[in-house]
Scaffold this active site. Structure first.
Site, PDB file in Angstrom:
ATOM      1  N   ILE A  72       0.823  -1.209   0.000  1.00 26.23           N
ATOM      2  CA  ILE A  72       0.000   0.000   0.000  1.00 26.23           C
ATOM      3  C   ILE A  72       0.859   1.261   0.000  1.00 26.23           C
ATOM      4  O   ILE A  72       1.958   1.260   0.549  1.00 26.23           O
ATOM      5  CB  ILE A  72      -0.986  -0.017   1.201  1.00 26.23           C
ATOM      6  N   CYS A  73       0.343   2.288  -0.636  1.00 28.33           N
ATOM      7  CA  CYS A  73       0.908   3.632  -0.624  1.00 28.33           C
ATOM      8  C   CYS A  73       2.294   3.654  -1.274  1.00 28.33           C
ATOM      9  O   CYS A  73       2.417   3.428  -2.466  1.00 28.33           O
ATOM     10  CB  CYS A  73       0.922   4.153   0.810  1.00 28.33           C
ATOM     11  N   HIS A  74       3.355   3.888  -0.496  1.00 24.90           N
ATOM     12  CA  HIS A  74       4.727   3.885  -1.020  1.00 24.90           C
ATOM     13  C   HIS A  74       5.350   2.476  -1.014  1.00 24.90           C
ATOM     14  O   HIS A  74       6.463   2.304  -1.491  1.00 24.90           O
ATOM     15  CB  HIS A  74       5.626   4.829  -0.208  1.00 24.90           C
ATOM     16  N   SER A 108      -2.883  -0.733  -3.082  1.00 23.45           N
ATOM     17  CA  SER A 108      -3.803   0.365  -2.813  1.00 23.45           C
ATOM     18  C   SER A 108      -3.013   1.657  -2.697  1.00 23.45           C
ATOM     19  O   SER A 108      -1.793   1.639  -2.548  1.00 23.45           O
ATOM     20  CB  SER A 108      -4.608   0.117  -1.533  1.00 23.45           C
TER      21      SER A 108
END
Length: 188
Positions: free
Chosen positions: A112-114, A161
């Site tokens: 997720i994210c980074h 995500s």
């Protein structure tokens, strides 16, 4: 419809200092509630520092060193984000190898994210549909991925995500993929 059970499964969470705390704690809680054992793996021993964006949050006890961890002892992998966390992980060859081994063993991975920065370093996103924090878009495209701006994307066992707002969908899809197990198309 009942949620899938992860009873008897072991899920690794790979992180180091600078991880976005909620991106570790929410999936951790959801995966444990589904019946799995969650294990915090890190290149750093002792405790690692969580973050709430740019503010220090809680410290978490590492369960196992990535230097002695083996993907064959786990059923899936979660890669939380935070800017410093994946940047440090991608500079650690044992962390990169640990991530790559999940793909070679066709096991589900959720980032997720980074978190996908580590996937880029492991060279496992080529030809895959993924999402991430928007600033990784060009990096992922340059690594051969098809980047899309969607809440949650799943491509043959790889769940991605964009940010903490996506955590409900991310957790549900990760649990579904961990319950399903190996994916024949999940390759490095």
């Amino acid at each position: 419809m009942s949620k899938p059970s992860l009873k008897g499964k072991r899920i690794a969470f790979l992180a180091t200092d600078g991880f976005e705390q909620v991106e570790l704690t929410k999936p951790w809680e959801a995966i444990k509630k589904a019946g799995a054992e969650a294990i915090l793996v890190s290149p750093k021993e002792g405790k690692i520092q969580g973050m709430n964006h740019d503010e220090k949050a809680d410290r978490f006890k590492v369960d196992q060193s990535v230097h002695s961890a083996s993907a064959d002892k786990f059923d899936g992998l979660v890669l939380p984000g935070g800017v410093a966390n994946p940047d440090a992980l991608r500079m650690c060859e044992d962390s990169v190898s640990f991530v790559r081994d999940f793909f070679q063993q066709q096991k589900p991975v959720a980032a997720i994210c980074h978190g996908p920065w580590t996937l880029i370093e492991a060279d496992v996103v080529r030809g895959r549909k993924v999402t991430s924090w928007p600033s990784l878009k060009t990096d992922l495209k340059n690594a051969g991925a098809q980047w899309v701006d969607e809440e949650c994307v799943c491509d043959e066992g790889l769940v991605t995500s964009r940010n903490p707002d996506d955590l409900p969908a991310f957790c549900d899809k990760a649990i579904e993929e961990f319950a399903e197990g190996k994916h024949a198309e999940q390759t490095a």
